[in-house]
Design an enzyme around this catalytic site. Structure first.
Site, PDB file in Angstrom:
ATOM      1  N   THR A  24      43.431  19.795  34.208  1.00 16.15           N
ATOM      2  CA  THR A  24      43.111  20.593  35.424  1.00 16.15           C
ATOM      3  C   THR A  24      44.204  21.352  36.239  1.00 16.15           C
ATOM      4  OG1 THR A  24      41.677  18.812  35.501  1.00 16.15           O
ATOM      5  CG2 THR A  24      41.734  20.337  37.384  1.00 16.15           C
ATOM      6  N   ALA A  25      45.393  20.851  36.461  1.00 17.17           N
ATOM      7  CA  ALA A  25      46.337  21.275  37.065  1.00 17.17           C
ATOM      8  C   ALA A  25      47.393  22.010  35.909  1.00 17.17           C
ATOM      9  CB  ALA A  25      47.183  20.280  37.735  1.00 17.17           C
ATOM     10  N   TRP A  73      39.523   8.903  27.715  1.00 16.23           N
ATOM     11  CA  TRP A  73      40.437   7.755  27.621  1.00 16.23           C
ATOM     12  C   TRP A  73      39.992   6.372  27.792  1.00 16.23           C
ATOM     13  CZ3 TRP A  73      45.503   8.329  25.444  1.00 16.23           C
ATOM     14  CH2 TRP A  73      45.947   9.780  25.830  1.00 16.23           C
ATOM     15  N   LEU A 105      31.037  18.458  37.867  1.00 20.32           N
ATOM     16  CA  LEU A 105      30.956  19.764  38.153  1.00 20.32           C
ATOM     17  C   LEU A 105      30.960  20.200  39.507  1.00 20.32           C
ATOM     18  CD1 LEU A 105      28.257  20.338  35.466  1.00 20.32           C
ATOM     19  CD2 LEU A 105      30.832  21.347  35.248  1.00 20.32           C
ATOM     20  N   HIS A 550      37.511   9.513  41.491  1.00 20.79           N
ATOM     21  CA  HIS A 550      38.492  10.247  42.320  1.00 20.79           C
ATOM     22  C   HIS A 550      39.793   9.717  42.580  1.00 20.79           C
ATOM     23  CE1 HIS A 550      34.961  12.722  43.990  1.00 20.79           C
ATOM     24  NE2 HIS A 550      35.181  13.054  43.032  1.00 20.79           N
TER      25      HIS A 550
HETATM   26  C1  LIG Z   1      33.807  11.156  35.005  1.00 20.63           C
HETATM   27  C2  LIG Z   1      34.503  12.019  36.229  1.00 20.63           C
HETATM   28  C3  LIG Z   1      33.375  12.865  36.967  1.00 20.63           C
HETATM   29  C4  LIG Z   1      34.021  13.508  37.938  1.00 20.63           C
HETATM   30  N1  LIG Z   1      33.188  14.606  38.627  1.00 20.63           N
HETATM   31  C5  LIG Z   1      33.919  15.367  39.538  1.00 20.63           C
HETATM   32  C6  LIG Z   1      33.227  16.309  40.020  1.00 20.63           C
HETATM   33  O1  LIG Z   1      31.955  16.208  40.033  1.00 20.63           O
HETATM   34  N2  LIG Z   1      33.915  17.089  41.216  1.00 20.63           N
HETATM   35  C7  LIG Z   1      35.248  17.139  41.252  1.00 20.63           C
HETATM   36  O2  LIG Z   1      35.819  17.908  41.991  1.00 20.63           O
HETATM   37  N3  LIG Z   1      35.998  16.044  40.720  1.00 20.63           N
HETATM   38  C8  LIG Z   1      35.247  15.322  39.771  1.00 20.63           C
HETATM   39  N4  LIG Z   1      35.938  14.411  39.052  1.00 20.63           N
HETATM   40  C9  LIG Z   1      37.721  14.454  39.340  1.00 20.63           C
HETATM   41  C10 LIG Z   1      38.366  15.599  38.652  1.00 20.63           C
HETATM   42  O3  LIG Z   1      37.718  16.121  37.455  1.00 20.63           O
HETATM   43  C11 LIG Z   1      39.763  14.976  38.552  1.00 20.63           C
HETATM   44  O4  LIG Z   1      40.336  14.551  39.603  1.00 20.63           O
HETATM   45  C12 LIG Z   1      40.585  16.175  37.827  1.00 20.63           C
HETATM   46  O5  LIG Z   1      40.284  16.755  36.853  1.00 20.63           O
HETATM   47  C13 LIG Z   1      42.003  15.614  37.528  1.00 20.63           C
HETATM   48  O6  LIG Z   1      42.972  16.498  36.986  1.00 20.63           O
HETATM   49  P1  LIG Z   1      44.447  16.089  36.516  1.00 20.63           P
HETATM   50  O7  LIG Z   1      45.048  17.581  36.286  1.00 20.63           O
HETATM   51  O8  LIG Z   1      45.042  15.460  37.744  1.00 20.63           O
HETATM   52  O9  LIG Z   1      44.223  15.421  35.300  1.00 20.63           O
HETATM   53  P2  LIG Z   1      43.314  15.662  34.070  1.00 20.63           P
HETATM   54  O10 LIG Z   1      42.548  16.923  34.116  1.00 20.63           O
HETATM   55  O11 LIG Z   1      42.660  14.314  33.583  1.00 20.63           O
HETATM   56  O12 LIG Z   1      44.425  16.029  32.893  1.00 20.63           O
HETATM   57  C14 LIG Z   1      45.262  15.206  32.150  1.00 20.63           C
HETATM   58  C15 LIG Z   1      45.519  15.672  30.779  1.00 20.63           C
HETATM   59  O13 LIG Z   1      46.644  14.916  30.456  1.00 20.63           O
HETATM   60  C16 LIG Z   1      46.302  14.596  29.083  1.00 20.63           C
HETATM   61  N5  LIG Z   1      47.492  13.449  28.766  1.00 20.63           N
HETATM   62  C17 LIG Z   1      47.519  12.208  29.508  1.00 20.63           C
HETATM   63  N6  LIG Z   1      48.555  11.668  29.010  1.00 20.63           N
HETATM   64  C18 LIG Z   1      49.029  12.291  28.151  1.00 20.63           C
HETATM   65  C19 LIG Z   1      50.405  12.039  27.204  1.00 20.63           C
HETATM   66  N7  LIG Z   1      51.112  11.146  27.328  1.00 20.63           N
HETATM   67  N8  LIG Z   1      50.720  13.036  26.314  1.00 20.63           N
HETATM   68  C20 LIG Z   1      50.130  14.210  26.262  1.00 20.63           C
HETATM   69  N9  LIG Z   1      48.601  14.466  27.028  1.00 20.63           N
HETATM   70  C21 LIG Z   1      48.286  13.474  28.022  1.00 20.63           C
HETATM   71  C22 LIG Z   1      44.999  14.130  29.054  1.00 20.63           C
HETATM   72  O14 LIG Z   1      44.267  13.980  27.748  1.00 20.63           O
HETATM   73  C23 LIG Z   1      44.520  15.082  29.837  1.00 20.63           C
HETATM   74  O15 LIG Z   1      44.027  16.465  29.124  1.00 20.63           O
HETATM   75  C24 LIG Z   1      35.567  13.689  38.040  1.00 20.63           C
HETATM   76  C25 LIG Z   1      36.402  12.925  37.222  1.00 20.63           C
HETATM   77  C26 LIG Z   1      35.692  12.069  36.316  1.00 20.63           C
HETATM   78  C27 LIG Z   1      36.733  11.346  35.295  1.00 20.63           C
END
Ligand SMILES: Cc1cc2nc3c(=O)[nH]c(=O)nc-3n(C[C@H](O)[C@H](O)[C@H](O)COP(=O)(O)OP(=O)(O)OC[C@H]3O[C@@H](n4cnc5c(N)ncnc54)[C@H](O)[C@@H]3O)c2cc1C
Ligand SMILES: *[C@@H]1O[C@H](CO)[C@@H](O)[C@H](O)[C@H]1NC(C)=O
Ligand SMILES: *[C@@H]1O[C@H](CO)[C@@H](O)[C@H](O)[C@H]1NC(C)=O
Ligand SMILES: *[C@@H]1O[C@H](CO)[C@@H](O)[C@H](O)[C@H]1NC(C)=O
Ligand SMILES: *[C@@H]1O[C@H](CO)[C@@H](O)[C@H](O)[C@H]1NC(C)=O
Length: 613
Positions: A24-25, A73, A105, A550
């Site tokens: 996401t980020a 995961w 979503l 979250h």
């Molecule tokens: C089931 C579910 C429902 C949700 N519903 C909502 C919602 O309706 N609305 C909302 O606003 N938020 C929702 N959220 C929360 C939101 O989606 C997350 O908080 C947000 O997307 C997290 O973003 P991030 O960048 O922190 O991590 P992520 O988007 O999870 O990205 C991390 C990435 O790093 C990769 N990765 C991890 N470790 C490694 C490694 N060692 N080497 C290489 N790659 C690696 C992973 O595979 C992943 O692609 C939900 C989350 C989940 C799980």
């Protein structure tokens, strides 16, 4: 190119920036930095790239990928002491797009006062607060205009329901990457549900994005109405134009296992990232910076594996400490929800119809395939955010507050609070006392989740604590990077969270007893009995409460002397060029679904890094 050829070629490249995780980020950062053809950006992603996958793209199929190791995961917590020893499952998206591939979503923001608390934890310059984040929220979003994609809730409102807050068009972004929209289909439960809230005194908020997110609202969705598809970080940011850039390389199936450093006199400098593809280890060099965007669970895991963390934990595992940073993996917060499920009177149409009626499913699949609309393009979008002070009596509120203040004072006296907790609890108490900032979310889903029967329709309601006082942790317990860390949100370790959930539970009882929703309900199915006695209700909460998905805060943005992990520029304290951008940097939980906030973190990180290069 075969996987190993791709890995070798990646390892032969000296990147300017290596980003770990394509979630996401991460993708806003990768897209922004690679605008400059002189900057070579490499992204390592453990999962795959899933193009044209109906399980991801079709909004109504959300949840179908949960538990499938191709997309998820499948983490789980350690047994939760205050929740009857249960282990709570944590789905986490795996693949290019991260958790936006599997999330539910919803697209919203918390209130201004909540983001404004963040500046109390960081440094003075370039503070993180509402005003400084708004441009990034907007930069991430392309909201469908209300003229063609209306919010239908005001027309569902009951008599006398005040509709608050104009100005929604100004609050939303229109030129950004993530296409957001409202549904055009609502289940039969929604209009009476909206009216039931109105009848118990909760009005509709038509602009929860403008700084006050309290009230009942129709949450926007990360769905592109033109294509009827989920807008993930992948589809939003990795457009064909971005993917064609020669200076952006994304390696899939590559799990980062360690960040490599060289020592300087008073800090360490990241030089590259070790990663594994099909069992073989490689190194990708980074001449300028490394960015960790592996998410709230794996970012602290990677830091600890790389020698950044609490010396005590690292030494116990025989890992050499490069930066002794006790905040790594601490400060974990989540939104914990208590659920209820209701069986509806026959003939009430909900999303259960797709499960109950194969002809309807086939018809809707054809509608979706040909016009990208219909029931498969829709998902539930009703949320309601309330301050605690508005849902309990003044006497209960002061009693809860008094006991909370006393327990915080006692813990402080005994030295049981970290400096960050002291600072956080002070602002959390302020928010509670102010009385107008939401601390509980109630949401509804128009279908049965718990043992739904053939031919029947249901809805579930859940209420979750948004500003928990419980604090958990995520730490490695092994030097093996393929072993999941121990995830302990420490749910309900603070009594106040449990009592808040009880208040939320009683609130849901009030809503379902209100006309006209009341008339639609056949029976309360979960819990199966009316729990008028508080002890029974608390027992149910401990037995049934579950994650709102979250998780956040495991590498908090806060000053080093407070126990923070990154500063305002997102650099890990004690390093010259390692940054973090993902949900782990959120210093204090906010009252919303957090994806839009995480996208804003990515947008801001991209800007900050670009400026520093
Ligand atoms: C089931 C579910 C429902 C949700 N519903 C909502 C919602 O309706 N609305 C909302 O606003 N938020 C929702 N959220 C929360 C939101 O989606 C997350 O908080 C947000 O997307 C997290 O973003 P991030 O960048 O922190 O991590 P992520 O988007 O999870 O990205 C991390 C990435 O790093 C990769 N990765 C991890 N470790 C490694 C490694 N060692 N080497 C290489 N790659 C690696 C992973 O595979 C992943 O692609 C939900 C989350 C989940 C799980
Ligand atoms: C990466 O850095 C290491 C250590 O400085 C060096 O030995 C190696 O040759 C570099 N690889 C590339 C492809 O530049
Ligand atoms: C709709 O498209 C999907 C693939 O996206 C296909 O599997 C399905 O059979 C199609 N269904 C209909 C009714 O057209
Ligand atoms: C942590 O690791 C140790 C040593 O391998 C093991 O004995 C212990 O059970 C682990 N703890 C948990 C909670 O998995
Ligand atoms: C890191 O240390 C080096 C060498 O001591 C120094 O030049 C550099 O400015 C330091 N960087 C930061 C961010 O502290």
């Amino acid at each position: 190119m075969s996987t190993s050829t791709a890995a070798e070629s990646f390892a032969k490249t000296t990147f300017d920036i290596v980003i770990v995780g394509a979630g996401t980020a991460a993708l806003p950062i990768a897209a922004k930095l690679s605008e400059n053809p002189q900057i070579l950006v490499g992204v390592l992603e453990a999962g795959g790239k899933n193009d044209n996958d109906p399980l991801i793209d079709t909004p109504q199929f959300l949840g179908s990928t949960t538990g499938n190791p191709k997309y998820d995961w499948k983490f789980a917590s350690v047994p939760q002491e205050h929740a009857l020893g249960r282990a709570i499952g944590f789905p986490r998206g795996k693949g290019v797009g991260g958790s936006t591939l599997i999330n539910y979503l919803a697209w919203d923001r918390a209130s201004k006062a909540e983001y404004d608390t963040w500046k109390t934890f960081g440094e003075k310059d370039d503070a993180w607060d509402w005003d400084s984040l708004i441009p990034y929220f907007k930069a991430a979003e392309a909201a469908a205009p209300l003229s063609t994609n209306p919010n239908e809730y005001p027309s569902m409102a009951g008599l006398g329901a005040v509709i608050i807050h104009p100005g929604v068009e100004d609050a939303l972004g229109s030129e950004g990457a993530v296409k957001t929209s409202h549904n055009s289909i609502y289940s039969d439960v929604i209009p009476p549900y909206v009216k039931a809230w109105n009848n118990i005194g909760t009005s509709i908020n038509t602009n929860p994005w403008g700084g006050d997110a309290s009230g009942l609202y129709n949450v926007r969705l990360a769905v592109d109405r033109k294509t009827g598809k989920r807008a993930s970080a992948d589809s939003a940011y990795l457009t064909p134009e971005v993917l064609a850039r020669q200076n952006l390389k994304i390696l899939t199936g590559a799990q980062a296992t360690k960040v490599l450093f060289k020592r300087e006199t008073d800090n360490v400098t990241a030089t590259g990232v070790e990663f594994v593809v099909e069992g073989k280890t490689y190194v990708a060099n980074a001449s300028k910076e490394v960015v960790l965007s592996a998410g709230v669970i794996q970012t602290p895991q990677l830091l600890e594996l790389s020698g950044i963390g609490n010396r005590k934990f690292l030494e116990a595992l025989g890992i050499e400490t490069l930066v002794d940073l006790a905040g790594v993996g601490e400060n974990v917060q989540d939104h914990l929800f208590v659920p209820m499920q209701f069986l509806l009177k026959p003939g009430t149409k909900t999303f259960d119809e797709l499960r109950n009626n194969p002809d309807f499913l086939a018809e809707q699949q054809a509608v979706y395939n040909s016009s990208r609309t219909g029931w498969l393009a829709a998902v539930d979008s009703t949320v309601c955010y309330n301050p605690l002070s508005k849902i309990v009596t003044p006497a209960v509120f002061s009693s809860m507050l008094e006991r909370l203040e006393a327990s915080i004072a006692k813990n402080k006296e005994q030295g049981a609070l970290t400096p960050l907790q002291e600072a956080q609890y002070a602002v959390q108490l302020d928010l509670l006392r102010a009385g107008d900032v939401p601390g509980l979310e109630t949401l509804l889903m128009s279908k049965g989740y718990v043992a739904p029967e053939q031919g029947k329709s249901y809805f579930i309601m859940m209420t979750g604590v948004q500003h928990p006082f419980s604090r958990g942790s995520i730490h490695i317990n092994s030097t093996n990077p393929f072993k999941a860390p121990l995830i302990d949100p420490n749910y309900l370790s603070n009594e106040f969270d449990l009592e808040s959930l009880l208040a939320g539970y009683r609130l849901m009882e009030k809503v379902v007893a209100a006309e006209p929703l009341k008339d639609l309900i056949e029976i309360r199915q979960l819990p199966p009995a009316i729990l008028s006695d508080d002890e029974h209700a608390l027992g149910f909460i401990r037995a049934a409460a579950t994650t709102g998905s979250h998780l956040m805060g495991s590498c908090a943005l806060a000053r080093r002397n407070l126990g923070g992990v990154v500063g305002n520029n997102l650099k890990v304290h004690g390093t010259s060029n390692l940054r973090i951008a993902d949900a782990s940097i959120i210093p204090l939980s906010v009252s919303c679904h957090i994806q839009a906030t995480v996208f804003a973190i990515g947008e801001r990180a991209g800007d900050v890094i670009k400026r520093d290069l």
